[in-house]
Scaffold this active site. Structure first.
Site, PDB file in Angstrom:
ATOM      1  N   GLN A 129       3.000   5.355  -2.869  1.00 48.45           N
ATOM      2  CA  GLN A 129       1.783   4.708  -3.383  1.00 48.45           C
ATOM      3  C   GLN A 129       2.085   3.999  -4.705  1.00 48.45           C
ATOM      4  O   GLN A 129       2.648   4.587  -5.631  1.00 48.45           O
ATOM      5  CB  GLN A 129       0.672   5.749  -3.563  1.00 48.45           C
ATOM      6  CG  GLN A 129      -0.651   5.151  -4.040  1.00 48.45           C
ATOM      7  CD  GLN A 129      -1.231   4.114  -3.068  1.00 48.45           C
ATOM      8  OE1 GLN A 129      -1.278   4.326  -1.868  1.00 48.45           O
ATOM      9  NE2 GLN A 129      -1.661   2.977  -3.603  1.00 48.45           N
ATOM     10  N   LYS A 182      -6.072   6.466   3.434  1.00 56.40           N
ATOM     11  CA  LYS A 182      -4.963   6.300   4.385  1.00 56.40           C
ATOM     12  C   LYS A 182      -4.805   7.564   5.235  1.00 56.40           C
ATOM     13  O   LYS A 182      -4.596   7.489   6.444  1.00 56.40           O
ATOM     14  CB  LYS A 182      -3.663   5.997   3.626  1.00 56.40           C
ATOM     15  CG  LYS A 182      -3.666   4.579   3.040  1.00 56.40           C
ATOM     16  CD  LYS A 182      -2.582   4.337   2.009  1.00 56.40           C
ATOM     17  CE  LYS A 182      -2.776   2.949   1.390  1.00 56.40           C
ATOM     18  NZ  LYS A 182      -1.881   2.666   0.269  1.00 56.40           N
ATOM     19  N   ASP A 191       5.192  -0.086   4.620  1.00 60.16           N
ATOM     20  CA  ASP A 191       4.522  -1.024   3.709  1.00 60.16           C
ATOM     21  C   ASP A 191       5.053  -2.445   3.914  1.00 60.16           C
ATOM     22  O   ASP A 191       4.419  -3.412   3.503  1.00 60.16           O
ATOM     23  CB  ASP A 191       4.787  -0.608   2.253  1.00 60.16           C
ATOM     24  CG  ASP A 191       3.562  -0.026   1.573  1.00 60.16           C
ATOM     25  OD1 ASP A 191       2.442  -0.286   2.059  1.00 60.16           O
ATOM     26  OD2 ASP A 191       3.723   0.680   0.570  1.00 60.16           O
TER      27      ASP A 191
END
Ligand code: NAP
Length: 291
Positions: A97, A53, A120
């Site tokens: 995460q 990422k 997200d």
């Protein structure tokens, strides 16, 4: 028949290539898109995902900040980090995460993120918008990536049958909403571990999406000739013949490519698209702030 392979990696690069123009426009307005990634614990797969990422941020010219926390981080400390990032005006996107360490409440952490920074797309406000048919906000990255793959391949789902195997809040459920939305108009069935006759259900589908987490679950005799098969699964398989000792495999058996019309590979299918959707969401979050 041999399926057309839908190259998610190439599509992800094409999508990323469209971003610098928007990023430049933001920078001209004094805004530098900024993603904050929180990595708690020492899960090796999480370290790889976070690294990928960050590399994507670098490729696109987005600022990224990584916050490393120990495996024994407390819920209070994690919540404090989220609160600080919410209050930090230079941060446009916050990613925690998954999975967070044992003993922490990942859902509570997700709910603590400012929905405007929820790149997200997992916050109840953003998932709620999706239920209401509002698809112009921050969409969950993996389902959004699947939709981009379908769009890019010009696969028309109007009135068609779609089966999603998996009902998680991050993949299966939001993807069902996206596929059933007006304008896409698929008729969606959500299958899961309690579903009876799953092979039969898949055999009537024009689109099968596997988001299970079990290698080679979907077999060639589950698939209608010419159907589209999207493999979301990422499974690490022991493979002594490799230097690394392992390889990645999806949830779909490779033999499916002999029956399907279109199919995504693993690796190189949905995975890279998830990352490019994250970067797109960060740019979108910065644009939304500008108004
Ligand atoms: P998850 O939360 O564990 O959900 C898995 C789903 O599969 C559950 O709904 C489960 O049913 C269902 N299931 C399990 N065994 C099954 C079986 N034998 N038959 C039918 N359904 C079954 O997983 P997830 O987070 O959605 O992820 C799924 C897979 O996608 C994993 O391999 C993950 O690594 C991968 N993934 C990839 C990306 C990407 O970027 N490519 C992103 C996210 C996830 P129940 O609900 O009944 O338990």
């Amino acid at each position: 028949m041999s399926a057309v392979i839908l190259d998610g990696k190439a599509l992800a690069f094409r999508i990323e290539a469209r971003l610098p123009e928007r990023i430049s426009a933001l920078k001209d307005s004094g805004v530098e898109p900024h993603l904050a990634v929180v990595l708690a614990g020492d899960n090796p797969a999480s370290h790889v995902y976070v690294r990928n990422k960050q590399l994507a941020c670098e490729r696109c010219g987005i600022k990224s900040t990584r916050i490393d926390l120990p495996n024994d981080v407390s819920q209070e400390d994690l919540m404090r980090v989220v609160a600080d990032l919410n209050a930090n005006d230079s941060v446009h996107g916050i990613l925690i995460q998954s999975p967070t360490p044992a003993g922490t409440d990942e859902l509570a952490i997700t709910e603590a993120i400012d929905p405007a920074k929820d790149v997200d797309g997992f916050h109840p406000t953003n998932l709620g918008r999706l239920v209401m048919g509002q698809v112009d906000g921050l969409l969950p990255c993996t389902p959004a990536g699947v939709m981009e793959i379908i769009k890019d391949a010009e696969i028309d789902l109007l009135g068609k049958k779609a089966v999603i195997i998996g009902r998680s809040r991050i993949v299966g459920m939001p993807l069902a909403l996206l596929l059933a939305q007006k304008g896409i108009d698929a008729t969606v069935t959500i299958a899961h571990s309690r579903t009876e006759d799953i092979a039969d259900i898949c055999r009537s589908a024009d689109l099968v999406v596997a988001a299970i987490g079990r290698p080679a679950t979907v077999q060639a005799d589950w698939i209608k000739s010419g159907a589209t098969v999207i493999d979301v699964g990422i499974n690490r398989i022991v493979d002594e013949s490799r230097k690394s000792g392992s390889r990645l495999a999806g949830d779909v058996d490779p033999s499916v490519s002999e029956v399907a019309g279109y199919m995504t590979p693993v690796p190189g299918g949905v995975g890279p698209m998830t990352i490019s959707m994250l970067i797109s969401n960060t740019v979108r979050a910065a644009e939304m702030r500008l108004g």
